[in-house]
Each structure stands twice: as C-alpha cells, then as structure tokens.
Design an enzyme around this catalytic site. Structure first.
Site, PDB file in Angstrom:
ATOM      1  N   ASP A  45       0.935  -1.224  -0.258  1.00 45.85           N
ATOM      2  CA  ASP A  45      -0.140  -0.097   0.049  1.00 45.85           C
ATOM      3  C   ASP A  45       0.906   1.101   0.172  1.00 45.85           C
ATOM      4  O   ASP A  45       0.377   2.247  -1.151  1.00 45.85           O
ATOM      5  CB  ASP A  45      -0.968  -0.101   1.320  1.00 45.85           C
ATOM      6  CG  ASP A  45      -2.428  -0.952   1.341  1.00 45.85           C
ATOM      7  OD1 ASP A  45      -2.214  -1.443  -0.415  1.00 45.85           O
ATOM      8  OD2 ASP A  45      -3.270  -1.083   1.652  1.00 45.85           O
ATOM      9  N   GLY A  46       2.281   1.710   0.435  1.00 46.64           N
ATOM     10  CA  GLY A  46       2.696   2.110   0.921  1.00 46.64           C
ATOM     11  C   GLY A  46       3.120   2.774  -0.825  1.00 46.64           C
ATOM     12  O   GLY A  46       3.120   4.495  -1.192  1.00 46.64           O
ATOM     13  N   ASN A 115      -5.303   8.542   2.098  1.00 46.74           N
ATOM     14  CA  ASN A 115      -5.561   8.384   3.349  1.00 46.74           C
ATOM     15  C   ASN A 115      -5.816   8.836   4.189  1.00 46.74           C
ATOM     16  O   ASN A 115      -7.093   9.592   4.316  1.00 46.74           O
ATOM     17  CB  ASN A 115      -4.339   7.017   4.130  1.00 46.74           C
ATOM     18  CG  ASN A 115      -4.442   5.950   2.803  1.00 46.74           C
ATOM     19  OD1 ASN A 115      -4.942   5.349   2.676  1.00 46.74           O
ATOM     20  ND2 ASN A 115      -3.542   5.270   3.285  1.00 46.74           N
ATOM     21  N   GLU A 116      -5.093  10.238   4.599  1.00 43.61           N
ATOM     22  CA  GLU A 116      -5.290  10.813   5.653  1.00 43.61           C
ATOM     23  C   GLU A 116      -4.043  11.999   6.477  1.00 43.61           C
ATOM     24  O   GLU A 116      -3.011  11.756   5.597  1.00 43.61           O
ATOM     25  CB  GLU A 116      -5.282   9.692   6.879  1.00 43.61           C
ATOM     26  CG  GLU A 116      -4.304   9.816   7.798  1.00 43.61           C
ATOM     27  CD  GLU A 116      -4.111   8.809   7.217  1.00 43.61           C
ATOM     28  OE1 GLU A 116      -2.372   8.014   7.344  1.00 43.61           O
ATOM     29  OE2 GLU A 116      -4.182   7.206   6.852  1.00 43.61           O
ATOM     30  N   ASP A 145      -2.851  12.288  22.188  1.00 44.09           N
ATOM     31  CA  ASP A 145      -1.305  11.862  21.577  1.00 44.09           C
ATOM     32  C   ASP A 145      -1.436  12.300  19.802  1.00 44.09           C
ATOM     33  O   ASP A 145      -0.604  12.924  19.082  1.00 44.09           O
ATOM     34  CB  ASP A 145      -1.106  10.352  21.157  1.00 44.09           C
ATOM     35  CG  ASP A 145      -0.628   9.794  22.272  1.00 44.09           C
ATOM     36  OD1 ASP A 145      -0.438  10.555  23.085  1.00 44.09           O
ATOM     37  OD2 ASP A 145      -0.919   8.635  23.015  1.00 44.09           O
ATOM     38  N   THR A 156     -10.410   2.889   6.540  1.00 40.02           N
ATOM     39  CA  THR A 156      -9.271   1.595   6.921  1.00 40.02           C
ATOM     40  C   THR A 156      -7.635   1.155   7.659  1.00 40.02           C
ATOM     41  O   THR A 156      -7.420   0.967   8.021  1.00 40.02           O
ATOM     42  CB  THR A 156      -9.685  -0.203   6.370  1.00 40.02           C
ATOM     43  OG1 THR A 156      -8.659   0.736   5.170  1.00 40.02           O
ATOM     44  CG2 THR A 156     -11.062  -0.007   6.088  1.00 40.02           C
ATOM     45  N   ALA A 157      -7.535   2.580   7.545  1.00 37.74           N
ATOM     46  CA  ALA A 157      -5.695   2.216   7.488  1.00 37.74           C
ATOM     47  C   ALA A 157      -5.205   2.569   8.926  1.00 37.74           C
ATOM     48  O   ALA A 157      -6.380   2.597   9.982  1.00 37.74           O
ATOM     49  CB  ALA A 157      -4.692   3.181   7.039  1.00 37.74           C
ATOM     50  N   ASN A 159      -7.080   5.180  10.263  1.00 40.23           N
ATOM     51  CA  ASN A 159      -7.846   5.859  11.264  1.00 40.23           C
ATOM     52  C   ASN A 159      -8.445   4.381  11.785  1.00 40.23           C
ATOM     53  O   ASN A 159      -9.167   5.258  13.110  1.00 40.23           O
ATOM     54  CB  ASN A 159      -8.798   6.600   9.841  1.00 40.23           C
ATOM     55  CG  ASN A 159     -10.384   6.779  10.673  1.00 40.23           C
ATOM     56  OD1 ASN A 159     -10.772   7.786  11.109  1.00 40.23           O
ATOM     57  ND2 ASN A 159     -10.865   6.133  10.109  1.00 40.23           N
ATOM     58  N   TYR A 160      -8.617   3.567  11.097  1.00 38.88           N
ATOM     59  CA  TYR A 160      -9.230   2.190  11.586  1.00 38.88           C
ATOM     60  C   TYR A 160      -8.115   1.600  13.036  1.00 38.88           C
ATOM     61  O   TYR A 160      -8.823   2.223  14.277  1.00 38.88           O
ATOM     62  CB  TYR A 160      -9.258   1.174  11.056  1.00 38.88           C
ATOM     63  CG  TYR A 160     -10.502   0.112  11.682  1.00 38.88           C
ATOM     64  CD1 TYR A 160     -11.759   0.512  12.182  1.00 38.88           C
ATOM     65  CD2 TYR A 160      -9.868  -0.864  11.018  1.00 38.88           C
ATOM     66  CE1 TYR A 160     -12.109  -0.499  12.577  1.00 38.88           C
ATOM     67  CE2 TYR A 160     -10.930  -2.182  11.374  1.00 38.88           C
ATOM     68  CZ  TYR A 160     -12.455  -1.728  11.936  1.00 38.88           C
ATOM     69  OH  TYR A 160     -12.868  -3.029  12.281  1.00 38.88           O
TER      70      TYR A 160
END
Length: 255
Positions: A45-46, A115-116, A145, A156-157, A159-160
C-alpha cells in the site's frame, strides 16, 4: 473505459517487486508512464500511495498488485491473465485531502493525502489542540496523542487503528478521529461533510510540539494545520471485479 493495451510497470525496491516487474515486462511488454494506458504498481500500500501521488498529473488509471506486506489498495498478484483482468477491472475515483501546515518559523508546508492527514505529538507530553470546522470553533481544547482527518479510502488504515469509523467509499464524509484522547475523556471524533474545512491549532507549541503528516510527508513544529478535500484531483484506482474498494470496506467490518 478505453482498451488498456500499453502497460507501464512500476515496482517497489524490494527484490520480490523487482522480480515481478521483470517477469511481467517480458510477458506483456512495457511502456513509460506518460505513454501508457494503465499503470501497474507492484508492492504494498505504501508504494501504491507513492505511485498515485507521482502519477496524478497523467490522469492514467493505476492497478496495484500486492508484492508487499500490506495490500488493502492492491489486487492479488498473478502473472497470467493480466490483460483480461485489466479489461474487466472496476474503477474507483478518490479525491485526496489538501494539507496546509504553518510552522513555527513561519514557513508553509502543503501536501496531498489519499489516506489521511494526521497531527502527532512530537514530545514527551500530550498535545493540546483546538479544532475549528468551517470557521466555527468546535473544541476549545483536545488533550491527546494526536488527531487525524481521513478519507473513506483511508478509513481502514491509521484511522481504523485509532478506533475511527470505516467509511463507505461513496460517502461524502470525512472522519475526524482522536488518538488516545485524555480530555475530553474517550472522545473518539466526529463525522464531517466532505466539503468541510478543518483547522487544527496547536496550543502551547513550545512546551507540547506537534508534527503534521500527509501520507508520510511530514512537517515538524507546526502551529496550525488546515485540511480540506481537493475535488480538482481525482485518483483513478482499478480493482478486480468483485473485489473493489466498496466490497473491501464492507468486508473489513465483518472480520
């Protein structure tokens, strides 16, 4: 979708990905990303995120095959029947997030995130953040944090893992998720309209330093970060029939 005849193979630096690229190139031929009808990314994925960012100016669909350790955005690796799989693939359109981070020295760091966008404490003490949505302060002080804003594709990354919600790929919402919230106690976050602009200000930055990260592109010692969806950028991602991102997001919730 037009016929996908010219394929550009892009591979991560790992031995397994490089070997796969060599074998596939010999079997199907290879084109440059600029002249290709489709780009095949070989890795995890990266590397898929790296490929999408690096080729977004081409408006060329990207089909990932998993040669890494994580592959939520990837399809199963198979050397045979690639042409048929590409022709039958389902296309998903993903808009990234735009991050604008202001550092302590006054410099500005901008980046896109599929993603985020996350803010993380960079010292021994918890971060203190103020959250503003569309110009209205929604939380005067969040002790945590860190916090992140996620797209449906990235839900789903990280965040999940931070106990944020999984979002349907077609949902016009973003997830705002806290990491290890101390005050308000156990605050998990909020769902926001996709059109929302989120501003996060760092309180006591000298004592409680914070870094910002957009898909692994980092900015240190930030004072504030503005996050919004970028509708003018559309990433075209291909998935095998029956294994599209929507199906994966649903399946993940029943694991």
């Amino acid at each position: 979708m037009k016929k996908l005849e010219k394929i550009a193979f892009m591979a991560a630096e790992t031995r397994i990905a490089q070997d796969a690229a060599s074998a596939l190139s010999q079997r199907y031929g290879t084109a440059t990303p600029k002249e290709a009808d489709v780009i095949v990314a070989l890795g995890g994925d990266g590397f898929m995120l790296q490929t999408l960012h690096g080729t977004q100016h081409l408006d060329t669909p990207v089909y990932g095959m998993n040669c890494g350790t994580v592959g939520f955005l990837m399809n199963e690796y198979q050397e045979h029947d690639l042409s048929e799989r590409l022709e039958a693939a389902t296309e998903e359109l993903v808009n990234p997030l735009h991050m604008k981070a202001i550092r302590e020295d006054g410099s500005v760091s901008e980046a896109l995130a599929i993603n985020e966008v996350s803010l993380l404490r960079a010292g021994s003490q918890a971060a203190k953040l103020k959250i503003t949505v569309d110009g209205r302060v929604r939380m005067e002080e969040l002790v945590c944090d860190g916090a992140l804003v996620s797209t449906p594709a990235g839900s789903t990354a990280y965040n999940y893992s931070a106990h944020g919600p999984i979002l349907p790929i077609g949902a016009d919402v973003l997830a705002l998720t806290a990491m290890s919230a101390f005050r308000p106690r156990r605050w998990r976050g909020a769902l926001l309209q996709k059109t929302a602009t989120v501003r996060i200000d760092v309180l006591q930055p000298e004592k409680r330093p914070v870094m910002a990260d957009a898909d692994s592109r980092s900015a240190g010692n930030v004072l504030s970060v503005e996050i919004r969806s970028e509708p003018d950028v559309k990433h075209r991602i291909l998935f095998d029939t029956g294994h599209g991102l929507e199906e994966r997001l649903i399946r993940e919730q029943f694991v």
